[in-house]
Scaffold this motif. Sequence first.
Motif, PDB file in Angstrom:
ATOM      1  N   ASP A  58       0.861  -1.178   0.000  1.00 17.51           N
ATOM      2  CA  ASP A  58       0.000   0.000   0.000  1.00 17.51           C
ATOM      3  C   ASP A  58       0.899   1.231   0.000  1.00 17.51           C
ATOM      4  O   ASP A  58       1.451   1.620   1.023  1.00 17.51           O
ATOM      5  CB  ASP A  58      -0.899  -0.016   1.238  1.00 17.51           C
ATOM      6  CG  ASP A  58      -1.839   1.190   1.301  1.00 17.51           C
ATOM      7  OD1 ASP A  58      -1.662   2.128   0.507  1.00 17.51           O
ATOM      8  OD2 ASP A  58      -2.736   1.183   2.158  1.00 17.51           O
ATOM      9  N   GLN A  59       1.046   1.841  -1.174  1.00 12.86           N
ATOM     10  CA  GLN A  59       1.928   3.004  -1.335  1.00 12.86           C
ATOM     11  C   GLN A  59       1.156   4.310  -1.404  1.00 12.86           C
ATOM     12  O   GLN A  59       1.699   5.332  -1.832  1.00 12.86           O
ATOM     13  CB  GLN A  59       2.753   2.841  -2.630  1.00 12.86           C
ATOM     14  CG  GLN A  59       3.655   1.629  -2.650  1.00 12.86           C
ATOM     15  CD  GLN A  59       5.031   1.934  -2.072  1.00 12.86           C
ATOM     16  OE1 GLN A  59       5.185   2.892  -1.311  1.00 12.86           O
ATOM     17  NE2 GLN A  59       6.024   1.154  -2.433  1.00 12.86           N
ATOM     18  N   THR A  60      -0.102   4.289  -1.019  1.00  5.88           N
ATOM     19  CA  THR A  60      -0.947   5.462  -1.226  1.00  5.88           C
ATOM     20  C   THR A  60      -0.441   6.699  -0.483  1.00  5.88           C
ATOM     21  O   THR A  60      -0.582   7.830  -0.982  1.00  5.88           O
ATOM     22  CB  THR A  60      -2.400   5.159  -0.802  1.00  5.88           C
ATOM     23  OG1 THR A  60      -2.405   4.631   0.538  1.00  5.88           O
ATOM     24  CG2 THR A  60      -3.020   4.142  -1.732  1.00  5.88           C
ATOM     25  N   HIS A  61       0.132   6.524   0.695  1.00  6.40           N
ATOM     26  CA  HIS A  61       0.665   7.665   1.447  1.00  6.40           C
ATOM     27  C   HIS A  61       1.806   8.315   0.672  1.00  6.40           C
ATOM     28  O   HIS A  61       1.833   9.551   0.499  1.00  6.40           O
ATOM     29  CB  HIS A  61       1.150   7.211   2.822  1.00  6.40           C
ATOM     30  CG  HIS A  61       1.781   8.307   3.633  1.00  6.40           C
ATOM     31  ND1 HIS A  61       1.047   9.318   4.215  1.00  6.40           N
ATOM     32  CD2 HIS A  61       3.086   8.560   3.930  1.00  6.40           C
ATOM     33  CE1 HIS A  61       1.872  10.151   4.846  1.00  6.40           C
ATOM     34  NE2 HIS A  61       3.102   9.713   4.692  1.00  6.40           N
ATOM     35  N   LYS A  62       2.740   7.509   0.183  1.00  2.83           N
ATOM     36  CA  LYS A  62       3.894   8.027  -0.568  1.00  2.83           C
ATOM     37  C   LYS A  62       3.434   8.665  -1.878  1.00  2.83           C
ATOM     38  O   LYS A  62       3.935   9.731  -2.282  1.00  2.83           O
ATOM     39  CB  LYS A  62       4.858   6.873  -0.864  1.00  2.83           C
ATOM     40  CG  LYS A  62       6.042   7.244  -1.753  1.00  2.83           C
ATOM     41  CD  LYS A  62       6.985   8.206  -1.050  1.00  2.83           C
ATOM     42  CE  LYS A  62       8.342   8.298  -1.743  1.00  2.83           C
ATOM     43  NZ  LYS A  62       8.267   8.753  -3.142  1.00  2.83           N
ATOM     44  N   ILE A  63       2.476   8.041  -2.542  1.00  6.55           N
ATOM     45  CA  ILE A  63       2.001   8.564  -3.826  1.00  6.55           C
ATOM     46  C   ILE A  63       1.374   9.937  -3.656  1.00  6.55           C
ATOM     47  O   ILE A  63       1.626  10.864  -4.443  1.00  6.55           O
ATOM     48  CB  ILE A  63       1.000   7.580  -4.460  1.00  6.55           C
ATOM     49  CG1 ILE A  63       1.724   6.310  -4.919  1.00  6.55           C
ATOM     50  CG2 ILE A  63       0.269   8.225  -5.632  1.00  6.55           C
ATOM     51  CD1 ILE A  63       0.800   5.194  -5.331  1.00  6.55           C
ATOM     52  N   LEU A  64       0.539  10.112  -2.631  1.00  9.07           N
ATOM     53  CA  LEU A  64      -0.098  11.414  -2.427  1.00  9.07           C
ATOM     54  C   LEU A  64       0.946  12.477  -2.075  1.00  9.07           C
ATOM     55  O   LEU A  64       0.847  13.631  -2.534  1.00  9.07           O
ATOM     56  CB  LEU A  64      -1.153  11.330  -1.332  1.00  9.07           C
ATOM     57  CG  LEU A  64      -2.046  12.570  -1.205  1.00  9.07           C
ATOM     58  CD1 LEU A  64      -2.847  12.793  -2.481  1.00  9.07           C
ATOM     59  CD2 LEU A  64      -2.988  12.451  -0.018  1.00  9.07           C
ATOM     60  N   GLN A  65       1.951  12.112  -1.284  1.00  4.85           N
ATOM     61  CA  GLN A  65       3.045  13.045  -0.991  1.00  4.85           C
ATOM     62  C   GLN A  65       3.753  13.453  -2.271  1.00  4.85           C
ATOM     63  O   GLN A  65       4.066  14.641  -2.480  1.00  4.85           O
ATOM     64  CB  GLN A  65       4.047  12.397  -0.030  1.00  4.85           C
ATOM     65  CG  GLN A  65       3.603  12.365   1.423  1.00  4.85           C
ATOM     66  CD  GLN A  65       4.712  11.866   2.333  1.00  4.85           C
ATOM     67  OE1 GLN A  65       5.481  10.957   1.989  1.00  4.85           O
ATOM     68  NE2 GLN A  65       4.821  12.467   3.508  1.00  4.85           N
ATOM     69  N   ASP A  66       4.000  12.478  -3.143  1.00  8.63           N
ATOM     70  CA  ASP A  66       4.648  12.763  -4.422  1.00  8.63           C
ATOM     71  C   ASP A  66       3.794  13.693  -5.271  1.00  8.63           C
ATOM     72  O   ASP A  66       4.316  14.628  -5.898  1.00  8.63           O
ATOM     73  CB  ASP A  66       4.908  11.466  -5.182  1.00  8.63           C
ATOM     74  CG  ASP A  66       6.037  10.651  -4.589  1.00  8.63           C
ATOM     75  OD1 ASP A  66       6.718  11.154  -3.672  1.00  8.63           O
ATOM     76  OD2 ASP A  66       6.247   9.507  -5.053  1.00  8.63           O
ATOM     77  N   ARG A  67       2.489  13.436  -5.324  1.00  7.55           N
ATOM     78  CA  ARG A  67       1.593  14.292  -6.107  1.00  7.55           C
ATOM     79  C   ARG A  67       1.744  15.751  -5.653  1.00  7.55           C
ATOM     80  O   ARG A  67       1.874  16.666  -6.458  1.00  7.55           O
ATOM     81  CB  ARG A  67       0.136  13.860  -5.886  1.00  7.55           C
ATOM     82  CG  ARG A  67      -0.214  12.479  -6.391  1.00  7.55           C
ATOM     83  CD  ARG A  67      -0.869  12.525  -7.743  1.00  7.55           C
ATOM     84  NE  ARG A  67      -1.727  11.368  -7.934  1.00  7.55           N
ATOM     85  CZ  ARG A  67      -1.339  10.152  -8.291  1.00  7.55           C
ATOM     86  NH1 ARG A  67      -0.066   9.904  -8.472  1.00  7.55           N
ATOM     87  NH2 ARG A  67      -2.214   9.171  -8.479  1.00  7.55           N
ATOM     88  N   GLN A  68       1.706  15.948  -4.336  1.00  8.71           N
ATOM     89  CA  GLN A  68       1.766  17.298  -3.783  1.00  8.71           C
ATOM     90  C   GLN A  68       3.083  17.979  -4.155  1.00  8.71           C
ATOM     91  O   GLN A  68       3.098  19.139  -4.594  1.00  8.71           O
ATOM     92  CB  GLN A  68       1.601  17.238  -2.274  1.00  8.71           C
ATOM     93  CG  GLN A  68       1.516  18.598  -1.602  1.00  8.71           C
ATOM     94  CD  GLN A  68       1.183  18.479  -0.120  1.00  8.71           C
ATOM     95  OE1 GLN A  68       1.365  17.429   0.485  1.00  8.71           O
ATOM     96  NE2 GLN A  68       0.679  19.557   0.467  1.00  8.71           N
ATOM     97  N   LYS A  69       4.202  17.271  -3.997  1.00  5.68           N
ATOM     98  CA  LYS A  69       5.516  17.851  -4.273  1.00  5.68           C
ATOM     99  C   LYS A  69       5.723  18.077  -5.762  1.00  5.68           C
ATOM    100  O   LYS A  69       6.247  19.116  -6.187  1.00  5.68           O
ATOM    101  CB  LYS A  69       6.604  16.940  -3.716  1.00  5.68           C
ATOM    102  CG  LYS A  69       6.627  16.856  -2.191  1.00  5.68           C
ATOM    103  CD  LYS A  69       7.665  15.845  -1.712  1.00  5.68           C
ATOM    104  CE  LYS A  69       7.646  15.720  -0.200  1.00  5.68           C
ATOM    105  NZ  LYS A  69       8.599  14.676   0.285  1.00  5.68           N
ATOM    106  N   LEU A  70       5.321  17.108  -6.582  1.00  7.26           N
ATOM    107  CA  LEU A  70       5.553  17.212  -8.020  1.00  7.26           C
ATOM    108  C   LEU A  70       4.780  18.372  -8.634  1.00  7.26           C
ATOM    109  O   LEU A  70       5.349  19.218  -9.335  1.00  7.26           O
ATOM    110  CB  LEU A  70       5.157  15.906  -8.709  1.00  7.26           C
ATOM    111  CG  LEU A  70       6.125  14.732  -8.564  1.00  7.26           C
ATOM    112  CD1 LEU A  70       5.484  13.434  -9.041  1.00  7.26           C
ATOM    113  CD2 LEU A  70       7.404  15.000  -9.354  1.00  7.26           C
ATOM    114  N   PHE A  71       3.479  18.429  -8.372  1.00  4.27           N
ATOM    115  CA  PHE A  71       2.671  19.459  -9.017  1.00  4.27           C
ATOM    116  C   PHE A  71       2.930  20.850  -8.454  1.00  4.27           C
ATOM    117  O   PHE A  71       2.642  21.854  -9.124  1.00  4.27           O
ATOM    118  CB  PHE A  71       1.192  19.086  -8.942  1.00  4.27           C
ATOM    119  CG  PHE A  71       0.811  17.975  -9.883  1.00  4.27           C
ATOM    120  CD1 PHE A  71       0.866  18.162 -11.250  1.00  4.27           C
ATOM    121  CD2 PHE A  71       0.437  16.736  -9.393  1.00  4.27           C
ATOM    122  CE1 PHE A  71       0.532  17.142 -12.126  1.00  4.27           C
ATOM    123  CE2 PHE A  71       0.095  15.705 -10.253  1.00  4.27           C
ATOM    124  CZ  PHE A  71       0.148  15.908 -11.625  1.00  4.27           C
ATOM    125  N   ALA A  72       3.496  20.918  -7.246  1.00  2.00           N
ATOM    126  CA  ALA A  72       3.880  22.224  -6.700  1.00  2.00           C
ATOM    127  C   ALA A  72       5.000  22.854  -7.513  1.00  2.00           C
ATOM    128  O   ALA A  72       5.198  24.076  -7.470  1.00  2.00           O
ATOM    129  CB  ALA A  72       4.306  22.073  -5.240  1.00  2.00           C
TER     130      ALA A  72
END
Length: 404
Positions: free
Chosen positions: A163-177
């Motif tokens: 379950d990588q959902t925590h890491k994925i959402l963190q990545d989404r936030q950092k990448l799109f910022a």
Amino acid sequence: MKILQINAVYSKSSTGRTTREMHEFLLAHGFESYVAAPDLADLKSNCFKIGNKIDHKIHALKYRITGKQAYSSVWATKQLLKWMDSISPDVVILRNLHGNYINLPLLVKYLAKHDTPTTLVLHDSWFITGGCTYYIAPHCYKWKTTCGTCPAFHRDIKSWFFDQTHKILQDRQKLFAQIRRLSIIGVSQWVTNDAKESVLKHAFRIQCIYNWIDLTIFRPQNKKDLKEKYGFNKDEFIVLGVSATWSKAKGIDLFNRLSEILPPKYNIILVGNSDALQYKSSTITYLPSTNNVMQLADMYAMADVYVNPTIQETFGKTTAEALSCGTPVVAYKGTATPELVGQDGKCGYLIKDLDAKLFAEKIQDVCNNGVDTYTIHCRNRSVSMFNIETNINKYLSLFNEMIS
């Protein structure tokens, strides 16, 4: 203006048709329009085919093992970026990227490096969650701050192990910022409001622009003539449902129950892939999924009532297409559907619970009232909300603002 759309499909399904319709509209109005997708059989120019079947299968396998989708396909994505260098798009539209065909970190870092105005279109909730497309069924709202211990694991998150959902959402936030000129378009006000509460809420612009319908194709027609054309009894009431694939999530159980309690003169027709169904009612007519929009429009226009029991709709293009054909709708009252149908009863009815008896009651009310009493209201609502020129011009206004 050079506009590039990236999507999982072109022409197929609702998002594919939306991509194609925008591409054709832009070309017809003098814009340089491009499309990138893994499936481009219907497009020969101004396009880039992302990856191949082997790459897609490897990506899918890695996703099952690692739990991280859109982190593979490195070579395929690098080839896409080289092609993007050659066309230098002024604006990039990202639609559905969850199809095991692209590397999201590579793509987003490229867009940030080139300061490319970028628009995320929320056809579902994937961009603002840790990887699930919808969160309504599991009643999970962790995506507003952080994901993890995902209740949709193994269902929406198709990983065998992690379950990588925590890491994925963190990545989404950092990448799109990293993208300075980032806008987010919700295809309904419901999903737009979700974006404003998500980890991407600091985007340059978040606004709602409804999907569009080809109102020249999806239009009212003579129902009796169509019933005769397709071999149905003119004196029967047609109850229509449309889905790419029929499943429990799409409301097949409710249609089965309706087939048991509606009077014999009500003929339920389901359009869509039904191969995976373990049970098929003998009183339901099953028609295969079709990419023939003229035939699909005939089905909507022939129906006396369109039924949509889906509990999670980001937009609900089938509902909008039915309304465009002047066909009233009986649907589940949730997510984006009330925006489309309205709540004044002029275009149909909304049901709070998935209660087949309540659906059956309203279906019969529509038919007893006379379908013609709804047609003009359905059509007028569709014309006012889903006009392609009006809605694409809203995109163009946004793009001009982002570029300037």
